[in-house]
Design a protein around this motif. Structure first.
Motif, PDB file in Angstrom:
ATOM      1  N   THR A 185       0.825  -1.215   0.000  1.00 57.26           N
ATOM      2  CA  THR A 185       0.000   0.000   0.000  1.00 57.26           C
ATOM      3  C   THR A 185       0.854   1.257   0.000  1.00 57.26           C
ATOM      4  O   THR A 185       0.645   2.172  -0.799  1.00 57.26           O
ATOM      5  CB  THR A 185      -0.934  -0.007   1.218  1.00 57.26           C
ATOM      6  OG1 THR A 185      -1.784  -1.155   1.171  1.00 57.26           O
ATOM      7  CG2 THR A 185      -1.789   1.248   1.241  1.00 57.26           C
ATOM      8  N   VAL A 186       1.830   1.330   0.906  1.00 51.37           N
ATOM      9  CA  VAL A 186       2.635   2.553   1.024  1.00 51.37           C
ATOM     10  C   VAL A 186       3.546   2.739  -0.183  1.00 51.37           C
ATOM     11  O   VAL A 186       3.906   3.871  -0.522  1.00 51.37           O
ATOM     12  CB  VAL A 186       3.458   2.543   2.332  1.00 51.37           C
ATOM     13  CG1 VAL A 186       2.526   2.519   3.529  1.00 51.37           C
ATOM     14  CG2 VAL A 186       4.416   1.352   2.381  1.00 51.37           C
ATOM     15  N   LYS A 187       3.912   1.637  -0.850  1.00 53.25           N
ATOM     16  CA  LYS A 187       4.742   1.761  -2.048  1.00 53.25           C
ATOM     17  C   LYS A 187       3.965   2.378  -3.202  1.00 53.25           C
ATOM     18  O   LYS A 187       4.535   3.084  -4.045  1.00 53.25           O
ATOM     19  CB  LYS A 187       5.269   0.384  -2.472  1.00 53.25           C
ATOM     20  CG  LYS A 187       6.391  -0.150  -1.594  1.00 53.25           C
ATOM     21  CD  LYS A 187       6.840  -1.518  -2.079  1.00 53.25           C
ATOM     22  CE  LYS A 187       7.942  -2.087  -1.191  1.00 53.25           C
ATOM     23  NZ  LYS A 187       8.370  -3.443  -1.637  1.00 53.25           N
ATOM     24  N   LYS A 188       2.644   2.118  -3.246  1.00 52.30           N
ATOM     25  CA  LYS A 188       1.840   2.590  -4.363  1.00 52.30           C
ATOM     26  C   LYS A 188       1.173   3.936  -4.083  1.00 52.30           C
ATOM     27  O   LYS A 188       0.983   4.733  -5.000  1.00 52.30           O
ATOM     28  CB  LYS A 188       0.775   1.547  -4.707  1.00 52.30           C
ATOM     29  CG  LYS A 188       1.337   0.220  -5.202  1.00 52.30           C
ATOM     30  CD  LYS A 188       0.227  -0.782  -5.470  1.00 52.30           C
ATOM     31  CE  LYS A 188       0.788  -2.116  -5.936  1.00 52.30           C
ATOM     32  NZ  LYS A 188      -0.285  -3.124  -6.172  1.00 52.30           N
ATOM     33  N   SER A 189       0.781   4.169  -2.833  1.00 51.00           N
ATOM     34  CA  SER A 189       0.008   5.382  -2.533  1.00 51.00           C
ATOM     35  C   SER A 189       0.895   6.615  -2.380  1.00 51.00           C
ATOM     36  O   SER A 189       0.776   7.567  -3.143  1.00 51.00           O
ATOM     37  CB  SER A 189      -0.848   5.170  -1.286  1.00 51.00           C
ATOM     38  OG  SER A 189      -0.019   4.861  -0.165  1.00 51.00           O
ATOM     39  N   SER A 190       1.783   6.631  -1.396  1.00 47.18           N
ATOM     40  CA  SER A 190       2.634   7.802  -1.134  1.00 47.18           C
ATOM     41  C   SER A 190       4.022   7.331  -0.737  1.00 47.18           C
ATOM     42  O   SER A 190       4.410   7.446   0.442  1.00 47.18           O
ATOM     43  CB  SER A 190       2.019   8.667  -0.036  1.00 47.18           C
ATOM     44  OG  SER A 190       0.704   9.034  -0.343  1.00 47.18           O
ATOM     45  N   PRO A 191       4.816   6.823  -1.675  1.00 47.57           N
ATOM     46  CA  PRO A 191       6.125   6.256  -1.300  1.00 47.57           C
ATOM     47  C   PRO A 191       7.091   7.287  -0.732  1.00 47.57           C
ATOM     48  O   PRO A 191       7.808   7.004   0.222  1.00 47.57           O
ATOM     49  CB  PRO A 191       6.638   5.657  -2.612  1.00 47.57           C
ATOM     50  CG  PRO A 191       5.890   6.361  -3.690  1.00 47.57           C
ATOM     51  CD  PRO A 191       4.556   6.685  -3.120  1.00 47.57           C
TER      52      PRO A 191
END
Length: 601
Positions: free
Chosen positions: A154-160
């Motif tokens: 999730t964090v890699k795709k949303s707001s890395p």
């Protein structure tokens, strides 16, 4: 030694090792007895390294007997290497050494491990090798590890970029005040001046459980004002403090941490539930599905905390600086959508997994008497379970015990459960149901339900074993061998507390644990002299003749701690251990390297 008086004899490391071996042998015999008497069992396995760099494998076994689930520590040891074939041989050798291979051959129904390729590889992983011998076993990828991977996706795709900055900030604060006593003392003085409660930044990462991240964010929010005041004061003489102070004033990072707090709080609650003892695979998947519904309801909901910070551009009374594009108030919505997609990807639907959900009473629908007559709930799931596990559950009577017979028993069981207490069925337990309905001739459906109950949802227990190992094998006991460490682990994890410990079996084993297998002589000993004559020695003079292998500086008794409490065995961060940093995803050098990069921006 378990608070037992041992007199003035046998007060050295060698004798303590013998006592330890006897206690662990009797403790492990109880586990073997559970496996022999259980209906079905499953194995969980995970690997880790101690501080010396040795690879170790922890093995747990889950047993189900008359509906009662028990997780027991089985073995800790090292395989030839970390490749799947060697780990598989290690598991088989463990079963042979404990003399339970033949029993497990007929009772093994599940295997659980993390997602490492040597464990879950489709062609040559340990799971694939086990399925060659037991084609019907259900292989589970640890649900807690999958939850962690879903969050990382999730964090890699949303707001890395924001996540990297936030992670650098939290880890940088932890390292700064842990490695610098001067900064730590200064922060404590700042707490006193401002009249705030002293809370030092904590570490994220480690054993990688999400509760660590949540704890770090909570402390960060409570101490934000103190941290910023102290770092801005120290920034003119400490470059690291200057970089951290700069990120602390970044409004986009603060908004991101506020938004993520709500997401991580729900993930933390799910993770903690999955780490509970003795939960079934059905209950675990039910909780995952309920979490998906919770996250779906967060979409398009306004986060008032984020909106307040964006509107006032302040947090805890401190002014924030928004550089570049300002975060929008729907930052949470995008993160939640990505999280739902990641959960769907990491927890794919499966007909067999879906069928196991009938083993959780929480999934049973609310039915009145009229609806119960026409209900077909569970019949399709029973058919799936029968087709998959039928050859092992009914190996000799498959032709006589048909699917129709099992389905009829399920219908009878379902009716009796609803008639028993329709409003309290969510609180029922299978061990009580099987006991209360033992005279209803429902053995076949009970066998099928016990198979489902024996399936482990996580390999968390193996992680707790490694936590216990780190408490035992420290730098002061670095030469502790795997055999002795395994004995200590069995005592620490599985042995009863001092108040409940029965020493008689261990004493009986120790009395017979001689090379000749003859009973030890406690009162006297016969020693041959140089003239071939014999001298009978009393126990008082035994130490003068026996050359004890005692070592100077070692305690006179082997101090084996009492059984670990639940708090000790949680997969938690041990902040006092020097080896904690090895488990983090970001090392101290990497954190401060990224900090310098942000400082130059």
């Amino acid at each position: 030694m378990k608070n037992l008086p041992i007199g003035s004899k046998y007060c050295n490391d060698k004798a303590g090792a013998m006592f330890c071996e006897s206690i662990s042998k009797t403790t492990r015999a109880e586990v073997v007895n559970k496996i022999n008497n259980c209906s079905w069992c499953s194995i969980s396995c995970d690997g880790s390294t101690d501080f010396t760099g040795d690879d170790l494998e922890a093995v747990y076994v889950r047993t189900c007997s008359k509906g009662k689930i028990e997780d027991s520590f089985l073995h800790l040891g090292s395989s030839e290497s970390a490749c799947s074939e060697d780990i598989y041989q290690f598991l088989m050798q463990t079963l042979q050494n404990l003399k339970i291979e033949s029993i497990v051959n007929t009772k093994l129904v599940g295997f659980c491990a993390d997602g490492a390729s040597n464990m879950q590889g489709l062609k040559k992983g340990v799971a694939a090798l086990l399925k060659q011998k037991w084609p019907y076993i259900l292989v589970t990828h640890c649900l807690v590890h999958r939850l962690e991977l879903a969050f990382k996706d999730t964090v890699k795709k949303s707001s890395p970029k924001l996540h990297d900055k936030a992670t650098t900030l939290l880890l940088g604060l932890y390292y700064l005040f842990r490695k610098s006593p001067k900064e730590k003392k200064g922060l404590q003085r700042t707490f006193e001046v401002l009249g705030e409660r002293q809370l030092l930044p904590t570490r994220i990462g480690g054993t990688r459980w999400l509760p660590h991240f949540m704890r770090a964010i909570n402390i960060f929010h409570k101490t934000y004002k103190v941290l910023r005041y102290h770092l801005e004061t120290s920034s003119h003489k400490n470059a690291k403090a200057e970089g951290l102070a700069k990120i602390l004033g970044d409004g986009n990072v603060i908004v991101y941490l506020i938004a993520m707090k709500r997401v991580i709080n729900n993930l933390q609650n799910l993770s903690l539930y999955l780490q509970q003892d003795q939960i079934s695979l059905a209950d675990a998947y039910t909780r995952v599905e309920s979490a998906k519904i919770t996250f779906a309801q967060l979409i398009d909901k306004e986060d008032t905390s984020v909106s307040a910070v964006l509107e006032t551009e302040t947090f805890s009374g401190e002014k924030l600086i928004f550089k570049g594009q300002k975060c929008s108030s729907n930052l949470l919505n995008g993160t939640v959508r990505e999280l739902l997609a990641s959960l769907e990807s990491r927890f794919p639907p499966s007909e067999l997994i879906s069928a196991t959900l009938i083993a959780s009473f929480k999934n049973w629908p609310h039915l009145n008497d009229d609806q119960l007559k026409d209900s077909v709930y569970g019949e399709k799931e029973v058919a799936v379970l029968y087709n998959h596990f039928g050859p092992v559950v009914f190996p000799d009577v498959t032709d006589t015990i048909t699917l129709d017979d099992v389905t009829d028993e399920w219908t009878t069981l379902r009716t009796l459960v609803y008639k028993k207490d329709p409003h309290m069925k969510e609180l029922l337990k299978w061990e009580h149901i099987i006991c209360d309905l033992s005279d209803q001739n429902l053995q076949n459906i009970f066998k099928l339900m016990e198979v489902v109950l024996a399936l482990p949802p996580t390999s968390v227990k193996c992680e707790t074993a490694f936590s216990a190992m780190k408490l035992l094998k420290t730098k002061r006991r670095g030469r502790l061998g795997n055999r002795r460490l395994n004995d200590l682990m069995a005592i620490k994890i599985m042995s009863p507390s001092i108040e409940e410990f029965d020493p008689e079996p261990a004493i009986a084993d120790w009395l017979m644990s001689t090379p000749s297998e003859q009973k030890r002589r406690i009162g006297e000993r016969t020693v041959k002299t140089s003239t071939s004559s014999t001298v009978t020695l009393s126990s008082d003079s035994e130490d003068e003749v026996m050359e004890e292998a005692s070592v100077s500086g070692i305690q006179t008794t082997l101090n084996i701690p009492a059984r670990l409490s639940k708090k000790d065995l949680e997969c938690c961060d041990d902040s006092d251990s020097d080896s904690d940093d090895e488990d983090t995803d970001m090392t101290e050098d990497l954190v401060f390297s990224m900090l310098n990069t942000y400082l130059r921006e």
